[in-house]
Each structure stands twice: as C-alpha cells, then as structure tokens.
Design a protein around this motif. Structure first.
Motif, mmCIF file in Angstrom:
data_model
loop_
_atom_site.group_PDB
_atom_site.id
_atom_site.type_symbol
_atom_site.label_atom_id
_atom_site.label_comp_id
_atom_site.label_asym_id
_atom_site.label_seq_id
_atom_site.Cartn_x
_atom_site.Cartn_y
_atom_site.Cartn_z
ATOM 1 N N LEU A 175 43.526 1.958 33.035
ATOM 2 C CA LEU A 175 43.564 0.679 33.370
ATOM 3 C C LEU A 175 43.050 -0.384 32.384
ATOM 4 N N THR A 176 43.680 -0.618 31.368
ATOM 5 C CA THR A 176 43.297 -1.385 30.347
ATOM 6 C C THR A 176 44.228 -2.837 30.447
ATOM 7 N N GLU A 177 43.858 -3.652 29.411
ATOM 8 C CA GLU A 177 44.576 -5.117 29.249
ATOM 9 C C GLU A 177 46.200 -4.781 29.010
ATOM 10 N N LYS A 178 46.242 -3.783 27.842
ATOM 11 C CA LYS A 178 47.337 -3.600 27.338
ATOM 12 C C LYS A 178 48.370 -2.722 28.318
ATOM 13 N N ALA A 179 47.637 -1.661 29.094
ATOM 14 C CA ALA A 179 48.515 -1.036 30.037
ATOM 15 C C ALA A 179 48.956 -1.927 31.406
ATOM 16 N N SER A 180 48.155 -3.074 31.603
ATOM 17 C CA SER A 180 48.215 -3.972 32.628
ATOM 18 C C SER A 180 49.600 -4.795 32.346
ATOM 19 N N ILE A 181 49.662 -5.375 31.161
ATOM 20 C CA ILE A 181 50.936 -5.952 30.303
ATOM 21 C C ILE A 181 51.988 -5.090 30.583
ATOM 22 N N LEU A 182 51.946 -3.941 30.168
ATOM 23 C CA LEU A 182 53.332 -3.077 30.422
ATOM 24 C C LEU A 182 53.685 -2.923 31.988
ATOM 25 N N THR A 183 52.765 -2.803 32.865
ATOM 26 C CA THR A 183 53.165 -2.883 34.187
ATOM 27 C C THR A 183 53.905 -4.037 34.540
ATOM 28 N N GLU A 184 53.408 -5.086 34.137
ATOM 29 C CA GLU A 184 53.749 -6.513 34.607
ATOM 30 C C GLU A 184 55.155 -6.835 34.076
ATOM 31 N N LYS A 185 55.456 -6.450 32.939
ATOM 32 C CA LYS A 185 56.652 -6.995 32.212
ATOM 33 C C LYS A 185 57.702 -5.806 32.370
ATOM 34 N N LEU A 186 57.344 -4.495 32.126
ATOM 35 C CA LEU A 186 58.325 -3.418 31.840
ATOM 36 C C LEU A 186 58.383 -2.391 33.005
ATOM 37 N N ASN A 187 57.495 -2.598 33.839
ATOM 38 C CA ASN A 187 57.318 -1.639 35.375
ATOM 39 C C ASN A 187 57.249 -0.093 34.538
ATOM 40 N N ARG A 188 55.895 -0.147 33.662
ATOM 41 C CA ARG A 188 55.427 1.030 33.047
ATOM 42 C C ARG A 188 54.159 1.249 33.409
ATOM 43 N N TYR A 189 53.714 2.685 33.546
ATOM 44 C CA TYR A 189 52.214 2.739 34.048
ATOM 45 C C TYR A 189 51.817 3.694 33.108
ATOM 46 N N ALA A 190 50.452 3.647 32.773
ATOM 47 C CA ALA A 190 49.885 4.842 31.797
ATOM 48 C C ALA A 190 48.795 5.583 32.472
ATOM 49 N N PHE A 191 48.815 6.772 32.083
ATOM 50 C CA PHE A 191 47.969 7.832 32.642
ATOM 51 C C PHE A 191 47.258 8.830 31.573
ATOM 52 N N LYS A 192 46.043 9.195 31.744
ATOM 53 C CA LYS A 192 45.582 10.449 31.016
ATOM 54 C C LYS A 192 46.171 11.540 31.814
ATOM 55 N N VAL A 193 46.743 12.528 31.054
ATOM 56 C CA VAL A 193 47.228 13.602 31.581
ATOM 57 C C VAL A 193 46.695 14.823 30.950
ATOM 58 N N ASP A 194 46.811 16.043 31.345
ATOM 59 C CA ASP A 194 46.540 17.405 30.766
ATOM 60 C C ASP A 194 46.984 17.489 29.398
ATOM 61 N N HIS A 195 46.538 17.956 28.632
ATOM 62 C CA HIS A 195 46.909 18.349 26.880
ATOM 63 C C HIS A 195 48.053 19.162 27.029
ATOM 64 N N ARG A 196 48.208 20.026 27.959
ATOM 65 C CA ARG A 196 49.032 21.122 27.957
ATOM 66 C C ARG A 196 50.497 20.912 28.763
ATOM 67 N N ALA A 197 50.475 19.724 29.462
ATOM 68 C CA ALA A 197 51.457 19.562 30.370
ATOM 69 C C ALA A 197 52.670 18.852 29.464
ATOM 70 N N ASN A 198 53.678 19.173 29.811
ATOM 71 C CA ASN A 198 54.939 18.440 29.018
ATOM 72 C C ASN A 198 55.676 17.172 30.079
ATOM 73 N N LYS A 199 56.750 16.964 29.373
ATOM 74 C CA LYS A 199 57.180 15.781 30.162
ATOM 75 C C LYS A 199 57.876 15.974 31.499
ATOM 76 N N ILE A 200 58.586 17.284 31.598
ATOM 77 C CA ILE A 200 59.022 17.539 33.040
ATOM 78 C C ILE A 200 57.981 17.593 34.046
ATOM 79 N N GLN A 201 56.784 18.159 33.718
ATOM 80 C CA GLN A 201 55.863 18.503 34.439
ATOM 81 C C GLN A 201 55.077 17.154 34.833
#
Length: 96
Positions: A9-35
C-alpha cells in the motif's frame, strides 16, 4: 505455503490501482505466476487478467547507536503486480 503475504500500500501502488486497475502484493519467493493467479482469484473472488512479478533487492541499512556503528540489510522479497478485469476491484480492508 502461504502464497500471498500482504498487499503493498504505497503511493506508487495506489496510482497503479486508480489508473490501470492493478494491485501490488508481497508474495512467497517460491511461488510462480500460475500459483499467484489462482491464490488471488480464490482469496478475493476476482478475474485476474495478468500477473507480473519482480524480485526486489534488499537495501543496505546503517545507523550510529550508543553501541557504535551498526550495519545490515533489509530482506529481499518477491512482488507481484496483478491486473484485474475491468469493472472488478479488490477491497483490502474488508477481506484481509
């Protein structure tokens, strides 16, 4: 394995959410895109269009204390940018 750790929940992530409908998450380093896609769709009940990942390097930290000069590093983590289908949103405050 808990795939999604927490939202970013940073300022840059908020701008992505408002303009491009994108959300940022911290994820497990072993997880792949499908998971990651499956975990977000199951947890929030949205349709994921795309998943972009990046490994964020840890920063060198140093400070001067009463005990002397202390240096170390903040840990590295994996970040996922999730693009959600138009018209759908993720509400962090009611689901997490």
């Amino acid at each position: 394995m808990e795939i999604i750790k927490k939202p970013i929940l940073t300022e840059k992530a908020s701008i992505l959410t408002e303009k491009l409908n994108r959300y940022a998450f911290k994820v497990d380093h072993r997880a792949n895109k499908i998971q990651i896609k499956a975990a977000v769709e199951q947890m929030f009940g949205v349709t994921v269009v795309a998943v972009n990942t990046a490994v964020v390097a840890g920063k060198a930290k140093s400070r001067y204390t009463k005990a002397g000069f202390v240096s170390g590093r903040s840990p590295k983590y994996k970040k996922a940018i999730i693009t959600v289908k138009d018209g759908e949103t993720i509400d962090f405050y009611s689901t997490l």
